[in-house]
Design an enzyme around this catalytic site. Structure first.
Site, PDB file in Angstrom:
ATOM      1  N   ASP A 170       0.887  -1.171   0.000  1.00 29.83           N
ATOM      2  CA  ASP A 170       0.000   0.000   0.000  1.00 29.83           C
ATOM      3  C   ASP A 170       0.917   1.210   0.000  1.00 29.83           C
ATOM      4  O   ASP A 170       1.573   1.499   0.995  1.00 29.83           O
ATOM      5  CB  ASP A 170      -0.877  -0.051   1.257  1.00 29.83           C
ATOM      6  CG  ASP A 170      -1.759   1.179   1.392  1.00 29.83           C
ATOM      7  OD1 ASP A 170      -1.564   2.151   0.633  1.00 29.83           O
ATOM      8  OD2 ASP A 170      -2.640   1.181   2.276  1.00 29.83           O
ATOM      9  N   TYR A 177       1.284   0.499  14.448  1.00 31.01           N
ATOM     10  CA  TYR A 177       0.159   0.328  13.535  1.00 31.01           C
ATOM     11  C   TYR A 177       0.332   1.106  12.222  1.00 31.01           C
ATOM     12  O   TYR A 177       0.675   2.278  12.231  1.00 31.01           O
ATOM     13  CB  TYR A 177      -1.127   0.785  14.228  1.00 31.01           C
ATOM     14  CG  TYR A 177      -2.327   0.668  13.327  1.00 31.01           C
ATOM     15  CD1 TYR A 177      -2.745  -0.580  12.900  1.00 31.01           C
ATOM     16  CD2 TYR A 177      -3.003   1.788  12.872  1.00 31.01           C
ATOM     17  CE1 TYR A 177      -3.828  -0.711  12.045  1.00 31.01           C
ATOM     18  CE2 TYR A 177      -4.088   1.676  12.020  1.00 31.01           C
ATOM     19  CZ  TYR A 177      -4.485   0.422  11.608  1.00 31.01           C
ATOM     20  OH  TYR A 177      -5.542   0.298  10.758  1.00 31.01           O
ATOM     21  N   LYS A 234      -3.802  -2.813   8.095  1.00 32.12           N
ATOM     22  CA  LYS A 234      -3.696  -4.271   8.150  1.00 32.12           C
ATOM     23  C   LYS A 234      -2.749  -4.788   7.079  1.00 32.12           C
ATOM     24  O   LYS A 234      -2.274  -4.050   6.230  1.00 32.12           O
ATOM     25  CB  LYS A 234      -5.076  -4.907   8.015  1.00 32.12           C
ATOM     26  CG  LYS A 234      -5.695  -5.302   9.356  1.00 32.12           C
ATOM     27  CD  LYS A 234      -4.810  -6.279  10.164  1.00 32.12           C
ATOM     28  CE  LYS A 234      -5.440  -6.678  11.469  1.00 32.12           C
ATOM     29  NZ  LYS A 234      -4.599  -6.542  12.661  1.00 32.12           N
TER      30      LYS A 234
HETATM   31  C1  F6R Z   1      -7.424  -0.513   7.632  1.00 33.05           C
HETATM   32  C2  F6R Z   1      -7.109   0.874   7.323  1.00 33.05           C
HETATM   33  C3  F6R Z   1      -8.089   1.909   7.710  1.00 33.05           C
HETATM   34  C4  F6R Z   1      -7.471   2.968   8.619  1.00 33.05           C
HETATM   35  C5  F6R Z   1      -8.477   4.061   8.996  1.00 33.05           C
HETATM   36  C6  F6R Z   1      -7.822   5.147   9.805  1.00 33.05           C
HETATM   37  O1  F6R Z   1      -6.376  -1.340   7.259  1.00 33.05           O
HETATM   38  O2  F6R Z   1      -6.087   1.179   6.777  1.00 33.05           O
HETATM   39  O3  F6R Z   1      -9.211   1.343   8.323  1.00 33.05           O
HETATM   40  O4  F6R Z   1      -6.965   2.361   9.776  1.00 33.05           O
HETATM   41  O5  F6R Z   1      -9.033   4.620   7.819  1.00 33.05           O
HETATM   42  O6  F6R Z   1      -6.732   5.645   9.095  1.00 33.05           O
HETATM   43  P1  F6R Z   1      -5.851   6.888   9.545  1.00 33.05           P
HETATM   44  O7  F6R Z   1      -5.302   6.543  10.902  1.00 33.05           O
HETATM   45  O8  F6R Z   1      -4.796   6.948   8.478  1.00 33.05           O
HETATM   46  O9  F6R Z   1      -6.750   8.089   9.563  1.00 33.05           O
HETATM   47 MG    MG Z   2      -3.953   2.351   3.110  1.00 39.25          MG
HETATM   48 MG    MG Z   3      -5.227  -2.383   2.026  1.00 35.93          MG
END
Ligand code: F6R
Ligand code: MG
Ligand code: MG
Length: 367
Positions: free
Chosen positions: A13, A230, A233
């Site tokens: 990603d 984090y 995923k």
């Molecule tokens: C799951 C994923 C999304 C983000 C969510 C918050 O793998 O990437 O669910 O965790 O959109 O993202 P941020 O912290 O970048 O605002």
């Molecule tokens: Mg992403």
């Molecule tokens: Mg993804």
């Protein structure tokens, strides 16, 4: 003499839109240009570029064997180039999965997911490539068990002499960095002790018992562990060889008619069902869920990819998709409660520990 060919499936990603939605067509175009140059220089036999949600996936064929620095560098440089394009467009999470920007010989451990296999191409070589989004690395455990060890899914295990000796599973302990092999059907119960816990134990590969021929391989990279925090995923990938001594294409797809619950979804912190979808639906919008999986079917021709066929683009999976939406509605009602939200042990790899740390001193002893 015939030479082994190697198929490398590498994904990352490196930016998407809107938010963690989907890969922009300009990134796909950029990746294709980079890989075409490598094909022109004879480093690659062939390539195919696609995406599942916000993950850019590179499927490469070559004669350089697995873990080859030139091939890994090509994938890394391609992701770097695409990151530049993503940054130029201010796409969300540009370069997200590239933990280091200096290549050190192997892309493994640098953020991207990697699945590779080498084999002598058979007279006819069908290959099924699986891609996922908003899903944990161990999600393939249940499916691989069903494909290669469950006769209710794969009748070939009983009635085809070429499959009758069963398959062996290499399982990785992704937390303690250890591996173990289980030979099925004999060690089926031992195998299930571990792979039933996919947050720690992931099936890395499957081989045929009769001749040790590689049958399937997955990417088991856990992004949060690699990055030390984090980053979304893992959204892993898998390749399965098919037919003539391996499970038939229909046997490989059959387990996906059940929307299994896995860890993933919103903020990578929820149990959500998996929906088997065609490429056109491979980008979750609602609550970053249900997690998505696509299956692309290819025939290999001297390492060239004939295909893909978008295998879940089939009304036979409609009921599974409907059930998946019902399960999603049901589990969603738990809001921030387990078992929708992951248990605390798994939330260790999200941003929750920061909040917990802040409140630590507010706790008073009950003694
Ligand atoms: C799951 C994923 C999304 C983000 C969510 C918050 O793998 O990437 O669910 O965790 O959109 O993202 P941020 O912290 O970048 O605002
Ligand atoms: Mg992403
Ligand atoms: Mg993804």
């Amino acid at each position: 003499m015939a030479e082994k060919i190697t198929i490398s499936l590498i994904k990352a990603d490196i930016g998407s839109y809107p938010g963690h939605g989907r890969v922009h067509p300009d990134l796909i175009k950029t990746a294709k240009e980079c890989l075409q140059r490598a094909k022109d220089e004879n480093l690659l036999i062939d390539f195919f570029v696609t995406n599942c949600g916000d993950d850019l996936c590179l499927l490469l064929s070559h004669k350089k064997f697995i873990e080859n620095p030139e091939i890994h560098k090509l994938a890394f440089d391609t992701f770097m180039k695409c990151t530049e394009v993503a940054k130029g467009m201010k796409l969300y999470g540009a370069g997200q999965d590239l933990i280091s920007t200096a290549f050190s010989g192997n892309i493994r451990g640098m953020g991207p997911g990697v699945a590779e296999m080498s084999f002598f191409e058979r007279e006819s070589e069908p290959l099924v490539v699986f891609l996922s989004d908003k899903a944990e690395a161990g999600m393939w455990n249940l499916y691989l068990f069903k494909i290669f060890a469950d006769p209710f899914t794969t009748p070939g295990l009983i009635i085809d002499p070429k499959l009758h000796d069963g398959f062996s599973f290499e399982v990785h302990d992704v937390i303690e960095h250890k591996k173990i092999i289980f030979k099925c059907p004999n060690e089926m119960y031992d195998l299930l002790v571990f792979i039933g816990a996919p947050s720690k134990y992931c099936i890395k590969s499957v081989v045929r018992n009769s001749d040790n021929e590689i049958a399937a391989v997955t990417s088991v990279e856990k992004l949060s562990l690699t990055a030390g925090g984090y980053r979304g995923k893992d959204d892993s990938v898998m390749m399965v060889r098919s037919q003539s001594g391996f499970p038939a294409v229909g046997e490989i797809l059959e387990p996906f008619a059940f929307p299994a619950l896995i860890a993933g979804g919103m903020r990578g912190s929820h149990h959500v069902p998996v929906m088997a979808v065609s490429l056109k639906d491979a980008h979750p919008t609602r609550f970053d869920s249900p997690a998505r999986v696509v299956a692309l079917g290819f025939q290999l021709n001297g390492g060239n990819f004939i295909g893909p066929i978008d295998l879940f683009d089939d009304p036979a999976f409609d009921l599974a998709r409907q059930k998946c939406n019902e399960v999603m509605d049901y589990i969603r009602k738990h809001g921030p409660f387990e078992p929708h939200r992951l248990p605390l042990s798994e939330m260790e790899y999200t941003t929750l520990p920061y909040v917990m740390r802040k409140l630590k001193n507010r706790f008073q002893s009950l003694k």
